[in-house]
Design a protein around this motif. Structure first.
Motif, PDB file in Angstrom:
ATOM      1  N   GLN A  66       0.650  -1.480  -0.037  1.00 41.02           N
ATOM      2  CA  GLN A  66       0.220   0.063  -0.158  1.00 41.02           C
ATOM      3  C   GLN A  66       0.779   1.248  -0.173  1.00 41.02           C
ATOM      4  O   GLN A  66       0.683   2.545  -0.670  1.00 41.02           O
ATOM      5  CB  GLN A  66      -0.795  -0.026   0.769  1.00 41.02           C
ATOM      6  CG  GLN A  66      -1.780   1.679   1.609  1.00 41.02           C
ATOM      7  CD  GLN A  66      -2.817   1.266   0.008  1.00 41.02           C
ATOM      8  OE1 GLN A  66      -3.545   0.466  -0.294  1.00 41.02           O
ATOM      9  NE2 GLN A  66      -2.699   2.887  -0.042  1.00 41.02           N
ATOM     10  N   LYS A  68       3.634   1.565  -1.275  1.00 40.34           N
ATOM     11  CA  LYS A  68       4.607   1.685  -2.213  1.00 40.34           C
ATOM     12  C   LYS A  68       3.229   2.013  -3.872  1.00 40.34           C
ATOM     13  O   LYS A  68       3.987   2.230  -4.981  1.00 40.34           O
ATOM     14  CB  LYS A  68       4.949   0.587  -2.873  1.00 40.34           C
ATOM     15  CG  LYS A  68       6.413   0.222  -1.401  1.00 40.34           C
ATOM     16  CD  LYS A  68       7.443   1.812  -2.098  1.00 40.34           C
ATOM     17  CE  LYS A  68       8.387   1.279  -1.053  1.00 40.34           C
ATOM     18  NZ  LYS A  68       9.717   2.392  -1.593  1.00 40.34           N
ATOM     19  N   LYS A  69       1.903   1.838  -3.770  1.00 42.52           N
ATOM     20  CA  LYS A  69       0.605   2.279  -4.447  1.00 42.52           C
ATOM     21  C   LYS A  69       1.214   0.934  -5.499  1.00 42.52           C
ATOM     22  O   LYS A  69       1.035   1.573  -6.353  1.00 42.52           O
ATOM     23  CB  LYS A  69       0.769   3.747  -4.327  1.00 42.52           C
ATOM     24  CG  LYS A  69       1.013   4.602  -4.075  1.00 42.52           C
ATOM     25  CD  LYS A  69      -0.626   4.598  -3.144  1.00 42.52           C
ATOM     26  CE  LYS A  69      -0.692   5.806  -2.260  1.00 42.52           C
ATOM     27  NZ  LYS A  69      -0.099   5.460  -1.434  1.00 42.52           N
ATOM     28  N   SER A  73      -5.569  -1.472  -8.686  1.00 46.08           N
ATOM     29  CA  SER A  73      -6.454   0.163  -8.993  1.00 46.08           C
ATOM     30  C   SER A  73      -6.973   0.107 -10.341  1.00 46.08           C
ATOM     31  O   SER A  73      -5.674   0.337 -11.175  1.00 46.08           O
ATOM     32  CB  SER A  73      -6.727   1.023  -8.207  1.00 46.08           C
ATOM     33  OG  SER A  73      -5.383   1.985  -9.206  1.00 46.08           O
ATOM     34  N   SER A  90     -10.484   8.852  -3.028  1.00 46.60           N
ATOM     35  CA  SER A  90      -9.939   8.357  -2.526  1.00 46.60           C
ATOM     36  C   SER A  90      -9.689   8.431  -1.142  1.00 46.60           C
ATOM     37  O   SER A  90      -9.026   7.491  -0.281  1.00 46.60           O
ATOM     38  CB  SER A  90      -8.566   9.727  -2.855  1.00 46.60           C
ATOM     39  OG  SER A  90      -8.555   9.004  -4.066  1.00 46.60           O
ATOM     40  N   TYR A  94     -10.046   5.399   1.458  1.00 44.98           N
ATOM     41  CA  TYR A  94      -9.250   5.207   2.198  1.00 44.98           C
ATOM     42  C   TYR A  94      -9.587   4.592   3.802  1.00 44.98           C
ATOM     43  O   TYR A  94      -9.211   3.901   4.719  1.00 44.98           O
ATOM     44  CB  TYR A  94      -7.793   6.322   2.735  1.00 44.98           C
ATOM     45  CG  TYR A  94      -7.230   6.395   2.074  1.00 44.98           C
ATOM     46  CD1 TYR A  94      -6.285   5.289   0.867  1.00 44.98           C
ATOM     47  CD2 TYR A  94      -6.350   7.543   1.056  1.00 44.98           C
ATOM     48  CE1 TYR A  94      -5.487   5.620  -0.434  1.00 44.98           C
ATOM     49  CE2 TYR A  94      -5.043   7.543   0.103  1.00 44.98           C
ATOM     50  CZ  TYR A  94      -5.128   7.024  -0.565  1.00 44.98           C
ATOM     51  OH  TYR A  94      -4.471   7.210  -1.339  1.00 44.98           O
ATOM     52  N   ASP A 150      -1.613   7.456   4.867  1.00 43.72           N
ATOM     53  CA  ASP A 150      -2.349   8.658   3.538  1.00 43.72           C
ATOM     54  C   ASP A 150      -2.937   8.980   3.147  1.00 43.72           C
ATOM     55  O   ASP A 150      -3.552   9.882   2.705  1.00 43.72           O
ATOM     56  CB  ASP A 150      -2.372   6.626   2.075  1.00 43.72           C
ATOM     57  CG  ASP A 150      -1.302   6.017   2.048  1.00 43.72           C
ATOM     58  OD1 ASP A 150       0.185   7.103   2.246  1.00 43.72           O
ATOM     59  OD2 ASP A 150      -1.924   4.656   1.507  1.00 43.72           O
ATOM     60  N   THR A 162      -2.587  13.088  -4.450  1.00 44.88           N
ATOM     61  CA  THR A 162      -3.449  11.873  -4.390  1.00 44.88           C
ATOM     62  C   THR A 162      -2.226  10.428  -4.667  1.00 44.88           C
ATOM     63  O   THR A 162      -1.497  10.347  -5.584  1.00 44.88           O
ATOM     64  CB  THR A 162      -4.694  12.433  -5.319  1.00 44.88           C
ATOM     65  OG1 THR A 162      -4.094  11.205  -6.712  1.00 44.88           O
ATOM     66  CG2 THR A 162      -5.620  12.683  -5.327  1.00 44.88           C
TER      67      THR A 162
END
Length: 162
Positions: A66, A68-69, A73, A90, A94, A150, A162
């Motif tokens: 998460q 490091k994204k 998605s 977003s 979250y 985040d 974002t």
């Protein structure tokens, strides 16, 4: 805020090192089991250990992934909205995920307590369940922490990225 972010980063770094160690153990155990089956003597308890190790690898990698994204998605629709709407969506995402994984960690920790008090062990190797179950709960709690970070970065960062 930066203290929470640094703590989260440090925890994720430690957890991903543990996850990597367990991944290497899974690879070695798999190879050992394959080669020992040639001699018709498989490694006893491989199935049990692979389940435990896989749970640790997965749970301990959640927060790092998460941060490091790197989760998948699908945002083809959301990307068409204005930046403010994207930011709001977003944020809601979250919050929902943070609550979900916080509750999940809590329930898994309760299960670990039950397993600890009952003395539950595996059938073949007689390994106790609860340390691995606590590990999965910790992984869920760490993911919740990353989601809090985040969320804070989303709404309190200077650039509003974002």
């Amino acid at each position: 805020m930066s203290i929470l972010e640094k703590f989260s980063r440090l925890m994720n770094h430690g957890f991903i090192l543990v996850a990597g160690t367990f991944m290497v153990a899974m690879i070695l155990l798999t190879c050992a089991n394959i080669f020992s089956r040639i001699l018709w003597v498989p490694v006893k308890g491989t199935f049990e250990l692979m389940g435990f190790f896989g749970a640790v690898v997965t749970a301990f990698a959640l927060g790092y992934t998460q941060a490091k994204k790197a989760h998948i998605s699908v945002d083809i629709l959301v990307n068409r909205f204005p930046k403010r709407v994207q930011k709001f969506i977003s944020g809601i995402n979250y919050v929902i995920c943070m609550i979900f994984f916080g509750l999940l960690g809590w329930q898994i920790a309760k299960l670990a307590n039950t397993l600890r008090t009952s003395g539950e062990v595996t059938e073949t190797l007689r390994v106790i369940y609860y340390p691995f179950t606590y590990g999965v709960a910790l992984g869920c709690f760490l993911l919740s922490l990353v989601l809090i970070v985040d969320l804070a970065k989303l709404f309190f960062a200077d650039n509003g990225a974002t």
